[in-house]
Structures are given as structure tokens and as C-alpha cells.
Write a protein that holds these residues in place. Structure first.
Motif, PDB file in Angstrom:
ATOM      1  N   LEU A  49      -1.119  40.698  71.102  1.00  0.00           N
ATOM      2  CA  LEU A  49      -0.879  41.841  71.985  1.00  0.00           C
ATOM      3  C   LEU A  49      -1.717  43.054  71.621  1.00  0.00           C
ATOM      4  CD1 LEU A  49       2.986  41.584  72.318  1.00  0.00           C
ATOM      5  CD2 LEU A  49       1.316  41.330  74.167  1.00  0.00           C
ATOM      6  N   LEU A  57       6.131  48.625  74.938  1.00  0.00           N
ATOM      7  CA  LEU A  57       6.276  47.177  74.762  1.00  0.00           C
ATOM      8  C   LEU A  57       7.631  46.708  75.255  1.00  0.00           C
ATOM      9  CD1 LEU A  57       5.537  44.370  73.495  1.00  0.00           C
ATOM     10  CD2 LEU A  57       6.487  45.261  71.349  1.00  0.00           C
ATOM     11  N   ALA A 123       2.482  46.323  77.451  1.00  0.00           N
ATOM     12  CA  ALA A 123       2.498  45.033  76.766  1.00  0.00           C
ATOM     13  C   ALA A 123       3.863  44.376  76.972  1.00  0.00           C
ATOM     14  CB  ALA A 123       2.216  45.202  75.275  1.00  0.00           C
ATOM     15  N   VAL A 125       6.039  40.690  75.851  1.00  0.00           N
ATOM     16  CA  VAL A 125       6.091  39.472  75.049  1.00  0.00           C
ATOM     17  C   VAL A 125       7.358  38.714  75.419  1.00  0.00           C
ATOM     18  CG1 VAL A 125       7.261  40.565  73.078  1.00  0.00           C
ATOM     19  CG2 VAL A 125       5.877  38.523  72.713  1.00  0.00           C
ATOM     20  N   ARG A 152      -1.159  43.745  78.648  1.00  0.00           N
ATOM     21  CA  ARG A 152      -1.269  42.473  77.940  1.00  0.00           C
ATOM     22  C   ARG A 152       0.073  41.776  77.932  1.00  0.00           C
ATOM     23  NH1 ARG A 152      -2.095  47.071  75.775  1.00  0.00           N
ATOM     24  NH2 ARG A 152      -1.220  46.601  73.761  1.00  0.00           N
ATOM     25  N   GLY A 168      -2.688  35.428  76.685  1.00  0.00           N
ATOM     26  CA  GLY A 168      -3.228  35.970  75.445  1.00  0.00           C
ATOM     27  C   GLY A 168      -4.268  35.017  74.904  1.00  0.00           C
TER      28      GLY A 168
END
Length: 171
Positions: A49, A57, A123, A125, A152, A168
Motif C-alpha cells: 500500500l 486507510l 488506501a 486493504v 491503492r 497491488g
């Protein structure tokens, strides 16, 4: 039960143990999840990231928020979403200082309907969550909706991290 994906007995056990930890079995599963994912996976996710101090995030399926606590302490704002109140309780304890500072938001919710406006995060995740979601493609679209342009995203799908990144890195 209503609202749960259809699955066989083995998957059903995994769902209650790891998917949406609750009750005594979920408590054990939540504790095991912390041990099963190595800190090196968190390190690689954070490296993929390329987290910067001005990032916002989102950790979808944040669990006990180990990645947010251990790898995103320098990030301006972090948010975690999980479907398990048990996991979020662990996350609240782990991130108590940052919650007090107003730089962390932890939300009980569903990846199919993220409660943030479009383009909120730089970002995103998501570690091993999509296998428990009835509509993984819709969930991924929802994650992309809340991600800023040029943001990202790193998503893992299974137990073989980090080889199974779908974003990624080429899967």
C-alpha cells in the motif's frame, strides 16, 4: 440462519469461527486469527500500500485491528470495518489511544454497503474477507467506490498470502 451465505457444514463452522466470530466459538476463532496471520503478512500488505502520513486507510474486515495498530500508526486517519462486534471490541481496546485522538473510526458493518461517501480513502486493504461474502465482486466494487482516484487497494483471497494478492500485484 437468515442473511448467512449457503454453505456446507465445514464452511459453516469456518463462517462462525472466522467469518463472523461470535459466542464462545467465535471468541476462540478471533484469538486464533491473530496468531494465524503472521506480522510479516501485515508488513507486506503495508508495503504494497506504500502508506504515507497523509493517507486515509480503510481496513475492510479489520478484525482486532492489528494491521491498523502495528503498520498504520503514522497514517493521518484510519478506519476499520468488521461484521463481528467481538472483533471490534478487541480493535477498540487495541486502538484506544488513537480513538481518543479522533484519528480512528471503527464501524460494525457490511462490505456490501460501506457507510462512507465516495472517494473517502486513499488506501484500502482487505485480508481474507471476500471468501465469506455472498457477492465478492459487489464488495470489491464497493471498496473501489470509497477509494479516491489514484488510490491503492490490496485484497487477499485465501490462506496463501502473500502470493494471492489480487491488487497491488498481478494475481
Amino acid at each position: 440462519k437468515a442473511g448467512e451465505p449457503e454453505m456446507g457444514m465445514r464452511r459453516s463452522f469456518q463462517y462462525h469461527y472466522f467469518g463472523v466470530p461470535s459466542g464462545p466459538i467465535g471468541w476462540v476463532g478471533a484469538r486464533m486469527m491473530q496468531k494465524m496471520t503472521s506480522p510479516s503478512v501485515d508488513a507486506q500488505l503495508a508495503a504494497e500500500l506504500d502508506l504515507q502520513p497523509d493517507d486515509a486507510l480503510l481496513d475492510v474486515g479489520c478484525g482486532s485491528a492489528r494491521l491498523l495498530a502495528d503498520r498504520a500508526g503514522h497514517v493521518r486517519r484510519v478506519a476499520g470495518l468488521d461484521v463481528s462486534e467481538l472483533q471490534l471490541g478487541m480493535a477498540r481496546r487495541r486502538l484506544a489511544d488513537r480513538i481518543g485522538q479522533g484519528t480512528v473510526e471503527l464501524v460494525l458493518g457490511d462490505v456490501a454497503a460501506l457507510p462512507w461517501p465516495d472517494e473517502t480513502f486513499s488506501a484500502v486493504v482487505c485480508l481474507n474477507v471476500l471468501k465469506f461474502v455472498p457477492d465478492p465482486q459487489g464488495a470489491l466494487q464497493e471498496m473501489c467506490r470509497v477509494m479516491r482516484p489514484a488510490g491503492r487497494i490490496v485484497v487477499t483471497m485465501g490462506e496463501n498470502e502473500p502470493e494471492d494478492f489480487v491488487a497491488g500485484r498481478e494475481a
